[in-house]
Design a protein around this motif. Structure first.
Motif, PDB file in Angstrom:
ATOM      1  N   ALA A  95       0.830  -1.274   0.131  1.00  0.00           N
ATOM      2  CA  ALA A  95       0.077   0.241   0.030  1.00  0.00           C
ATOM      3  C   ALA A  95       0.802   1.248  -0.175  1.00  0.00           C
ATOM      4  CB  ALA A  95      -1.081  -0.129   1.246  1.00  0.00           C
ATOM      5  N   LYS A  96       2.101   1.172   0.690  1.00  0.00           N
ATOM      6  CA  LYS A  96       2.781   2.033   0.625  1.00  0.00           C
ATOM      7  C   LYS A  96       4.399   1.886   0.815  1.00  0.00           C
ATOM      8  CE  LYS A  96       4.122   6.479   3.568  1.00  0.00           C
ATOM      9  NZ  LYS A  96       3.897   7.106   4.701  1.00  0.00           N
ATOM     10  N   GLU A  97       5.272   2.311  -0.173  1.00  0.00           N
ATOM     11  CA  GLU A  97       6.615   1.791  -0.112  1.00  0.00           C
ATOM     12  C   GLU A  97       7.533   3.175   0.218  1.00  0.00           C
ATOM     13  OE1 GLU A  97       6.234  -1.832  -3.396  1.00  0.00           O
ATOM     14  OE2 GLU A  97       7.454  -0.059  -3.983  1.00  0.00           O
ATOM     15  N   THR A  98       8.349   2.970   1.266  1.00  0.00           N
ATOM     16  CA  THR A  98       9.086   4.166   1.511  1.00  0.00           C
ATOM     17  C   THR A  98      10.601   3.765   1.182  1.00  0.00           C
ATOM     18  OG1 THR A  98       7.633   4.734   3.317  1.00  0.00           O
ATOM     19  CG2 THR A  98       9.786   5.713   3.358  1.00  0.00           C
ATOM     20  N   VAL A  99      11.223   4.404   0.335  1.00  0.00           N
ATOM     21  CA  VAL A  99      12.603   4.086   0.012  1.00  0.00           C
ATOM     22  C   VAL A  99      13.493   4.609   0.855  1.00  0.00           C
ATOM     23  CG1 VAL A  99      14.408   4.364  -1.863  1.00  0.00           C
ATOM     24  CG2 VAL A  99      12.021   3.977  -2.525  1.00  0.00           C
ATOM     25  N   THR A 100      14.405   3.993   1.776  1.00  0.00           N
ATOM     26  CA  THR A 100      15.201   4.463   2.748  1.00  0.00           C
ATOM     27  C   THR A 100      16.612   4.342   2.080  1.00  0.00           C
ATOM     28  OG1 THR A 100      15.400   2.113   3.686  1.00  0.00           O
ATOM     29  CG2 THR A 100      13.645   3.843   4.687  1.00  0.00           C
ATOM     30  N   ALA A 101      16.757   3.838   1.072  1.00  0.00           N
ATOM     31  CA  ALA A 101      18.298   3.667   0.731  1.00  0.00           C
ATOM     32  C   ALA A 101      18.337   3.282  -0.827  1.00  0.00           C
ATOM     33  CB  ALA A 101      19.186   2.443   1.171  1.00  0.00           C
ATOM     34  N   TYR A 102      19.135   3.991  -1.468  1.00  0.00           N
ATOM     35  CA  TYR A 102      19.482   3.690  -3.114  1.00  0.00           C
ATOM     36  C   TYR A 102      20.983   3.081  -3.260  1.00  0.00           C
ATOM     37  CZ  TYR A 102      15.650   7.039  -3.949  1.00  0.00           C
ATOM     38  OH  TYR A 102      14.176   7.652  -4.034  1.00  0.00           O
ATOM     39  N   SER A 103      20.561   1.984  -4.081  1.00  0.00           N
ATOM     40  CA  SER A 103      21.908   1.215  -4.454  1.00  0.00           C
ATOM     41  C   SER A 103      22.286   1.461  -5.884  1.00  0.00           C
ATOM     42  CB  SER A 103      21.784  -0.256  -4.118  1.00  0.00           C
ATOM     43  OG  SER A 103      23.100  -0.894  -4.502  1.00  0.00           O
ATOM     44  N   LYS A 104      23.545   1.493  -6.173  1.00  0.00           N
ATOM     45  CA  LYS A 104      23.961   1.704  -7.709  1.00  0.00           C
ATOM     46  C   LYS A 104      24.001   0.224  -8.195  1.00  0.00           C
ATOM     47  CE  LYS A 104      26.179   6.079  -6.848  1.00  0.00           C
ATOM     48  NZ  LYS A 104      27.573   6.664  -6.889  1.00  0.00           N
ATOM     49  N   ASP A 105      23.899  -0.710  -7.312  1.00  0.00           N
ATOM     50  CA  ASP A 105      24.068  -2.197  -7.788  1.00  0.00           C
ATOM     51  C   ASP A 105      22.681  -2.754  -8.122  1.00  0.00           C
ATOM     52  OD1 ASP A 105      26.665  -2.193  -7.136  1.00  0.00           O
ATOM     53  OD2 ASP A 105      26.240  -2.663  -5.045  1.00  0.00           O
ATOM     54  N   PHE A 106      22.719  -3.678  -8.943  1.00  0.00           N
ATOM     55  CA  PHE A 106      21.570  -4.465  -9.389  1.00  0.00           C
ATOM     56  C   PHE A 106      21.185  -5.297  -7.937  1.00  0.00           C
ATOM     57  CE2 PHE A 106      22.887  -4.448 -13.991  1.00  0.00           C
ATOM     58  CZ  PHE A 106      22.127  -3.595 -14.148  1.00  0.00           C
ATOM     59  N   CYS A 107      19.801  -5.729  -7.910  1.00  0.00           N
ATOM     60  CA  CYS A 107      19.431  -6.432  -6.752  1.00  0.00           C
ATOM     61  C   CYS A 107      20.113  -7.876  -7.066  1.00  0.00           C
ATOM     62  CB  CYS A 107      17.843  -6.684  -6.684  1.00  0.00           C
ATOM     63  SG  CYS A 107      17.122  -7.329  -8.118  1.00  0.00           S
ATOM     64  N   ASP A 108      19.709  -8.761  -5.888  1.00  0.00           N
ATOM     65  CA  ASP A 108      20.337 -10.319  -5.936  1.00  0.00           C
ATOM     66  C   ASP A 108      20.108 -10.715  -7.179  1.00  0.00           C
ATOM     67  OD1 ASP A 108      21.698  -9.715  -3.751  1.00  0.00           O
ATOM     68  OD2 ASP A 108      20.465 -10.708  -2.334  1.00  0.00           O
ATOM     69  N   GLN A 109      18.479 -10.773  -7.452  1.00  0.00           N
ATOM     70  CA  GLN A 109      18.116 -11.455  -8.651  1.00  0.00           C
ATOM     71  C   GLN A 109      18.649 -10.931 -10.017  1.00  0.00           C
ATOM     72  OE1 GLN A 109      16.261 -10.248  -6.162  1.00  0.00           O
ATOM     73  NE2 GLN A 109      15.191 -12.166  -5.103  1.00  0.00           N
ATOM     74  N   CYS A 110      18.669  -9.733 -10.054  1.00  0.00           N
ATOM     75  CA  CYS A 110      19.266  -9.306 -11.464  1.00  0.00           C
ATOM     76  C   CYS A 110      20.695  -9.588 -11.540  1.00  0.00           C
ATOM     77  CB  CYS A 110      18.725  -7.736 -11.292  1.00  0.00           C
ATOM     78  SG  CYS A 110      17.284  -7.521 -11.989  1.00  0.00           S
ATOM     79  N   SER A 111      21.438  -9.402 -10.534  1.00  0.00           N
ATOM     80  CA  SER A 111      22.836  -9.448 -10.496  1.00  0.00           C
ATOM     81  C   SER A 111      23.129 -11.146 -11.140  1.00  0.00           C
ATOM     82  CB  SER A 111      23.505  -9.525  -9.215  1.00  0.00           C
ATOM     83  OG  SER A 111      23.618  -8.247  -8.832  1.00  0.00           O
ATOM     84  N   VAL A 112      22.338 -11.952 -10.569  1.00  0.00           N
ATOM     85  CA  VAL A 112      22.574 -13.368 -11.035  1.00  0.00           C
ATOM     86  C   VAL A 112      22.186 -13.799 -12.430  1.00  0.00           C
ATOM     87  CG1 VAL A 112      21.953 -15.815 -10.682  1.00  0.00           C
ATOM     88  CG2 VAL A 112      22.224 -14.445  -8.774  1.00  0.00           C
ATOM     89  N   TRP A 113      21.007 -13.071 -12.959  1.00  0.00           N
ATOM     90  CA  TRP A 113      20.727 -12.988 -14.196  1.00  0.00           C
ATOM     91  C   TRP A 113      21.802 -12.572 -15.267  1.00  0.00           C
ATOM     92  CZ3 TRP A 113      19.154 -10.057 -18.271  1.00  0.00           C
ATOM     93  CH2 TRP A 113      18.520 -10.786 -19.497  1.00  0.00           C
ATOM     94  N   TYR A 114      22.350 -11.192 -14.866  1.00  0.00           N
ATOM     95  CA  TYR A 114      23.200 -10.533 -15.799  1.00  0.00           C
ATOM     96  C   TYR A 114      24.518 -11.310 -15.848  1.00  0.00           C
ATOM     97  CZ  TYR A 114      20.030  -6.699 -16.728  1.00  0.00           C
ATOM     98  OH  TYR A 114      19.208  -5.834 -17.086  1.00  0.00           O
ATOM     99  N   LYS A 115      25.033 -11.834 -14.784  1.00  0.00           N
ATOM    100  CA  LYS A 115      26.215 -12.605 -14.575  1.00  0.00           C
ATOM    101  C   LYS A 115      25.943 -14.023 -15.492  1.00  0.00           C
ATOM    102  CE  LYS A 115      28.010 -10.956 -10.441  1.00  0.00           C
ATOM    103  NZ  LYS A 115      28.099 -11.285  -8.686  1.00  0.00           N
ATOM    104  N   SER A 116      24.880 -14.479 -15.564  1.00  0.00           N
ATOM    105  CA  SER A 116      24.709 -15.655 -16.373  1.00  0.00           C
ATOM    106  C   SER A 116      24.732 -15.418 -17.975  1.00  0.00           C
ATOM    107  CB  SER A 116      23.401 -16.501 -16.114  1.00  0.00           C
ATOM    108  OG  SER A 116      22.291 -15.829 -16.303  1.00  0.00           O
ATOM    109  N   ARG A 117      24.571 -14.168 -18.446  1.00  0.00           N
ATOM    110  CA  ARG A 117      24.293 -13.663 -19.831  1.00  0.00           C
ATOM    111  C   ARG A 117      25.792 -13.475 -20.179  1.00  0.00           C
ATOM    112  NH1 ARG A 117      19.993 -15.770 -21.281  1.00  0.00           N
ATOM    113  NH2 ARG A 117      18.236 -14.724 -20.620  1.00  0.00           N
ATOM    114  N   ARG A 118      26.880 -13.313 -19.399  1.00  0.00           N
ATOM    115  CA  ARG A 118      28.137 -13.055 -19.995  1.00  0.00           C
ATOM    116  C   ARG A 118      28.858 -14.190 -20.584  1.00  0.00           C
ATOM    117  NH1 ARG A 118      30.260  -8.731 -15.393  1.00  0.00           N
ATOM    118  NH2 ARG A 118      28.496  -7.327 -15.868  1.00  0.00           N
TER     119      ARG A 118
END
Length: 79
Positions: A56-79
């Motif tokens: 109902a409400k998402e409050t962003v408390t931090a921003y990361s310049k990295d990809f999330c865990d799921q996307c990091s694994v996906w992008y690493k497998s594409r190389r």
């Protein structure tokens, strides 16, 4: 369907990861297993709503310049 108010981290890939659940908004339906009105023990839970709705409400408390865990694994497998 019950919903949550959350705090979390926003990643460079655009995903939001919950770091803290602040409050549950109860739908007050006895067919939702997350509701306080759901009867326990329940013998028909296979047929009832098992998932929470969108936050109902998402409050962003931090921003990361990295990809999330799921996307990091996906992008690493594409190389």
């Amino acid at each position: 369907m019950c919903n949550l108010e959350t705090e979390g981290t926003k990643y460079a890939c655009g995903h939001y990861a919950i770091t803290r659940k602040l409050r549950k908004i109860d739908c007050n339906l006895d067919t939702c297993i997350h509701s306080r009105r759901h009867h326990m023990p329940c013998y028909n839970c296979d047929y009832h709503e098992k998932f929470l709705g969108p936050d109902a409400k998402e409050t962003v408390t931090a921003y990361s310049k990295d990809f999330c865990d799921q996307c990091s694994v996906w992008y690493k497998s594409r190389r």
